[in-house]
Design an enzyme around this catalytic site. Structure first.
Site, mmCIF file in Angstrom:
data_model
loop_
_atom_site.group_PDB
_atom_site.id
_atom_site.type_symbol
_atom_site.label_atom_id
_atom_site.label_comp_id
_atom_site.label_asym_id
_atom_site.label_seq_id
_atom_site.Cartn_x
_atom_site.Cartn_y
_atom_site.Cartn_z
ATOM 1 N N LYS A 299 -3.951 7.585 4.741
ATOM 2 C CA LYS A 299 -2.543 7.500 4.338
ATOM 3 C C LYS A 299 -2.327 8.130 2.950
ATOM 4 O O LYS A 299 -3.265 8.566 2.302
ATOM 5 C CB LYS A 299 -2.091 6.035 4.358
HETATM 6 C C1 LIG Z 1 3.011 4.605 12.226
HETATM 7 C C2 LIG Z 1 1.923 3.626 11.892
HETATM 8 N N1 LIG Z 1 2.240 2.326 11.829
HETATM 9 C C3 LIG Z 1 1.316 1.395 11.513
HETATM 10 C C4 LIG Z 1 0.017 1.749 11.252
HETATM 11 C C5 LIG Z 1 -0.990 0.671 10.975
HETATM 12 O O1 LIG Z 1 -1.580 0.743 9.751
HETATM 13 P P1 LIG Z 1 -3.046 0.108 9.515
HETATM 14 O O2 LIG Z 1 -4.033 1.063 10.051
HETATM 15 O O3 LIG Z 1 -3.120 -0.052 8.030
HETATM 16 O O4 LIG Z 1 -3.072 -1.206 10.217
HETATM 17 C C6 LIG Z 1 -0.357 3.091 11.300
HETATM 18 C C7 LIG Z 1 -1.752 3.488 11.005
HETATM 19 O O5 LIG Z 1 -2.222 4.548 11.297
HETATM 20 C C8 LIG Z 1 0.621 4.055 11.635
HETATM 21 O O6 LIG Z 1 0.310 5.353 11.708
#
Ligand SMILES: Cc1ncc(COP(=O)(O)O)c(C=O)c1O
Length: 401
Positions: A199
Site C-alpha cells: 500500500k
Molecule cells: C480494496 C481493498 N480493501 C481492503 C483491503 C484489505 O487490506 P488488508 O490487507 O490490510 O487487510 C485491501 C488489501 O489489499 C484492498 O485492496
C-alpha cells in the site's frame, strides 16, 4: 531474422530486462529502521503511546477527528460495519471490482453483499447502479476508491443522506485522494485504510478506521481489544467485558513504522506520479491498450495502482497469457481484480451472472496492473513500456510475428 530480444521469452527469446521488477515494493528508509529500533529498545511493543501518536497523525492527515489503529484493513472494514450497526439480514451495497477483503466482512456480519456494477472508465462503483439497488433493507454503502481514484462522492453522499444510509469508504488504495477539494474521509461517515506492504504507506501489516463520530470511534476501540471496557475504579483499573470483541489492536511496533512512513507520504505520491505520467504518455495512442482517464481538477488520484485495459480483440492471446508473457520478460504485471461477481463463492451465494454486471465482466477479463511504487525509476518504467509494446507487437492478431 528477428534478434533474440525482439522475440518474447514465452517463445524462446531474451527478456526486456535482466532483473525482475515487482508490481509493488514498500519504501523503507533509514528513518523507518531507526524508529523501529527505538521502539524495540523501549521495551513496549504492544498498543501504546506510539499507536496513539500514529492515530493522531493519521486522523489529522485524512481529515477525521478520530482514528483507531488496527491489525489490517480487513479488520477495519469488519469493525466499520459493526459500529455502523450492520446486522444479520441487512444489505450493504458495494462494488465487485475489488479485493476479497471488501466483501467478506459483510458476509461475516450476517448481512447480504449487494454488488452494483462499475463505471467502465473509472472502474469505480456506478452511482446509478447503486441507486437502483437501494431497498428498505439497505443499511450501508461501502465504496472502494479503486487504485486510488476517488468515487463520485457527491452523488454517493446525497444517496446516503436521502436514504439514511451509512457511507463507508474502503480507502485501502486512497489515503491521499480527494474528491472535489475535500479528503475522502470528510465525505464519508467511516473510512478504512490498509497498511499492507504493497500500500501507499506500510506498517508491515496494519489498518486504520477513521470517523468524526466519537461514539463510533470509542466502540471500535473497545471492539478491537476483546470488547473490554474499564469500569470506574478506586485507583486500580477494574475491567468488564461488555460485548464479545476481537483481537484487532495495532501494536507500537507497527505504529512506529507508520509514524515515520507518514513523514514521506506526499513525497511518495509525487514519486508515483512521475511513473504514472510516464506510463500515460507512453501508452496513450498505443494500439491495443487504453489508459486511465484523468480525474477532475478539484479531485486527486492517490495513484496506488496503474491499470491498463487490453483490447483482447486485437490479440491472439488472452489477458492471463499476456500477463504471463510480461512476467517472463521480468515485469511483475498482475491482475487487480477478477470481479467478485465471477468468484465462485459470490457467484453461487448471491446467484450472480455476467449479464447483470456487463461493465465489471468486461473489465475483469481485460485489466492488467503494471509496476508502480515510490522510488521506482523512470528507466524501470520505460522497461515496462518496452515489454508491453513487445508483447503487443508479437501477439497481435494477424500481425507479423
Ligand atoms: C480494496 C481493498 N480493501 C481492503 C483491503 C484489505 O487490506 P488488508 O490487507 O490490510 O487487510 C485491501 C488489501 O489489499 C484492498 O485492496
Amino acid at each position: 531474422m528477428a534478434v533474440k530480444s525482439q522475440i518474447p521469452v514465452m517463445d524462446g527469446g531474451r527478456p526486456v530486462r535482466e532483473v525482475f521488477l515487482p508490481f509493488a515494493r514498500p519504501r523503507i528508509t533509514e528513518t523507518d529502521i531507526q524508529g523501529i529500533l527505538e521502539t524495540l529498545h523501549s521495551g513496549w511493543l504492544a498498543t501504546g503511546e506510539k499507536t496513539a501518536r500514529f492515530e493522531e497523525a493519521f486522523g489529522g492527515y485524512v481529515g477525521n477527528r478520530f482514528a483507531v489503529g488496527l491489525t489490517s484493513g480487513t479488520a477495519a472494514i469488519a469493525l466499520a460495519l459493526q459500529v455502523a450497526g450492520v446486522r444479520a439480514g441487512d444489505e450493504v451495497i458495494t462494488t465487485p471490482m475489488t479485493f476479497a477483503a471488501t466483501a467478506a466482512p459483510i458476509v461475516h456480519a450476517g448481512a447480504v453483499p449487494i454488488f452494483a456494477d462499475i463505471d467502465p472508465g473509472s472502474f469505480n462503483i456506478n452511482p446509478d447502479q447503486v441507486a437502483a439497488r437501494i431497498t428498505k433493507k439497505t443499511k450501508a454503502l461501502l465504496a472502494v476508491h479503486f487504485a486510488g481514484r476517488p468515487c463520485e462522492m457527491g452523488i454517493l453522499r446525497h444517496l446516503a443522506n436521502s436514504h439514511d444510509l451509512v457511507l463507508i469508504s474502503d480507502a485501502a488504495h486512497a489515503i491521499e485522494a480527494r474528491y472535489d477539494g475535500r479528503k475522502l474521509a470528510e465525505w464519508s461517515d467511516i473510512s478504512t485504510f490498509s497498511f499492507h506492504p504493497n500500500k501507499n504507506i506500510t506498517t508491515g501489516e496494519g489498518g486504520m478506521l477513521t470517523t468524526n463520530r466519537q461514539a463510533w470511534a470509542e466502540h471500535a476501540r473497545r471492539l478491537r481489544f476483546h470488547g473490554i471496557a474499564r469500569l470506574s475504579d478506586d485507583g486500580f483499573p477494574v475491567t468488564d467485558v461488555v460485548e464479545p470483541g476481537f483481537k484487532y489492536n495495532m501494536s507500537d511496533l507497527q505504529a512506529s513504522l507508520g509514524l515515520t512512513q507518514m513523514e514521506t507520504i506526499e513525497n511518495g505520491l509525487e514519486s508515483r506520479r512521475l511513473i504514472f505520467e510516464h506510463y500515460n504518455e507512453a501508452f496513450r495512442g498505443m494500439p491495443g491498450v487504453s489508459v486511465p482517464p484523468p480525474v477532475p481538477e478539484r479531485s486527486r488520484h492517490a495513484m496506488h495502482m496503474y491499470n491498463i485495459l487490453l483490447d483482447t480483440n486485437c490479440l491472439c492471446i488472452n489477458r492471463n497469457r499476456f500477463c504471463r508473457a510480461l512476467n517472463l520478460e521480468n515485469i511483475g504485471a498482475g491482475v487487480h481484480y477478477r470481479s467478485l461477481h465471477q468468484m465462485s463463492f459470490y457467484r453461487e451465494h448471491c446467484q450472480l451472472k455476467d449479464e447483470d454486471y456487463p461493465a465489471s465482466a468486461f473489465v475483469s477479463d481485460r485489466i492488467l496492473t503494471l509496476p508502480l511504487f515510490a522510488g521506482m525509476s523512470v528507466d524501470d518504467a520505460q522497461s515496462v513500456v518496452e515489454a508491453v509494446a513487445k508483447v503487443l507487437r508479437c501477439y497481435r492478431r494477424n500481425g507479423v510475428r
